[in-house]
Scaffold this active site. Sequence first.
Site, PDB file in Angstrom:
ATOM      1  CD  GLU A  36      32.686   1.938 -53.367  1.00  0.00           C
ATOM      2  OE1 GLU A  36      32.959   1.775 -54.859  1.00  0.00           O
ATOM      3  OE2 GLU A  36      31.182   1.959 -53.343  1.00  0.00           O
ATOM      4  CB  ALA A  37      32.148  -0.377 -57.955  1.00  0.00           C
ATOM      5  CG  HIS A 470      20.611  16.681 -57.281  1.00  0.00           C
ATOM      6  ND1 HIS A 470      20.328  17.786 -56.498  1.00  0.00           N
ATOM      7  CD2 HIS A 470      21.695  16.817 -56.244  1.00  0.00           C
ATOM      8  CE1 HIS A 470      20.988  18.619 -56.010  1.00  0.00           C
ATOM      9  NE2 HIS A 470      22.190  17.729 -55.894  1.00  0.00           N
TER      10      HIS A 470
END
Length: 533
Positions: A36-37, A470
């Site tokens: 995860e960054a 979205h």
Amino acid sequence: MNGAEFDYVVIGAGSAGCVLAARLSEDGRNRVLLVEAGGADRDFWLHIPVGYGRTIARPDVNWMFETEPNPGLGGRRIFWPRGKVLGGSSSINGLIYIRGQAEDYDLWRQEGNVGWSYEDVLPYFRKAEDQENGEDAFHGTGGPLSVTNLTERNPLCDAFIGSAEAVGIPRNDDFNGASQEGAGYFQATIRRGRRASTSVSYLRPAMRRPNLSVMTGATADRILFDGSLAKGVRLSRDGATFDVTARREILLAAGSVKSPQLLMVSGLGRGDDLRSHGIDVLRELPGVGQNLQDHYGGQITWRCTRPITLNDVMMSRWRQAGAGLRWLLTRGGPLSVPAGQAGLFTRVLPESATPDLQFLFQTFSGGYYEDGLFKFSGFANFVCPVRPRSRGYLTLRSPDPADPPRLYPNYFSDPTDRHIAVEGLKLARRMAATAPLSGFVVDEHLPGAETATDDEIEIYLRDNGGCVSHQAGTCRMGQDESAVVDERLRVQGVQGLRVVDASIMPRLISGNTNAATIMIAEKAADMIREEAG
């Protein structure tokens, strides 16, 4: 960790990545690395439902993307919040649980994607869910993801639903059941008054397993290939660069912006585009970054006759303190609600067989994302077409994976999208002029009564509208040459690499995307384990 080997390397710990890491590490045999960054989700505001108002524009937990100027919006740039933290966007979103219409998934199947009809995907929605209302043909219990009713019900929401019924829209107490059409209360991904992100629901219980490693603050620079076989990932963390190896597969779950970007900097995409940035073309995949879709619309806001909105709470230090104390003691009150408490799905086009319009009814009013709340008692309705026909794309800004790509969503480029949005705002006005909601309206704040004709409403939506973030479709699933992944989510033309997130959607679903993204990851985990034997 340079040279470390794992069975699966999952890039991105968002709505999909947390599900994949949890499911693939369940049996204890597979060594799984989740990258995860962003950082860990320890921040207090990430766990209070209304905390989205505090985190939606914070760069420490948000990629803070911004589009290129949109021709259909008078050249405006649109802010795209995307989660950069454990849980990804499920840690900063509006918490609304919507699956979309059954017909959305049946259309995926009709386009050749075997195994993706509504009948096929429903078991995965049920598997993920711990439904407060109990188990039935559409819902499951005992799953990791809490789906609950709202405990705080503002009288504005009852009035909104009542006025919808008065203008001929039926009440619907379950948007995720037999039919989506109608007006009612949303359910939310909340557990005992706290946000139920995929980090909380899936990843946190799994992190006790010795075969799961979670690395935060690490960015994926590119995928490493041995011929056409994806073998590893080059990562950067704290100024150091190192490689990790995947014995089985690399699973790209970085979202609809970062997943196609990582494919492109790794040599998969449109050959001319890649060569223009000095990138060697490993595989010509013209569909990477194309087919970009999003929900764009606009809001209509009113001044309220009574001080019962979130605006009123936030304008008073005493009421803020009371709301905070109530949440601490009971996990209820104004801080325990999602971004939209009630809403509706309906049809405004005569030819539509299913809803083409969504309302997100909000017991507050203000600008978009970072703009804050208005300084008066007010509420709002956000209206948007749920099956947008406008299509955009994204391209590389540079070969450096740290540079955000150029985003061209082409909002409002299709006239049908504009027509549906205009009709939606007119419907919202009719409802506000109808009892019981009319009893709460002092006047219309935006766009205001002077915005009267269809052309004037369209101009208002063009100049003042926004997206609900979205984004989907940029690594489209399909069988033709422009598809990026097949129906098993395997990247075309290479081995050992899949994309598992909202970017694989051939068409954007009719509603909020978090529930569908979790479903995609649940189904992908089963397919991966099935193929591994």
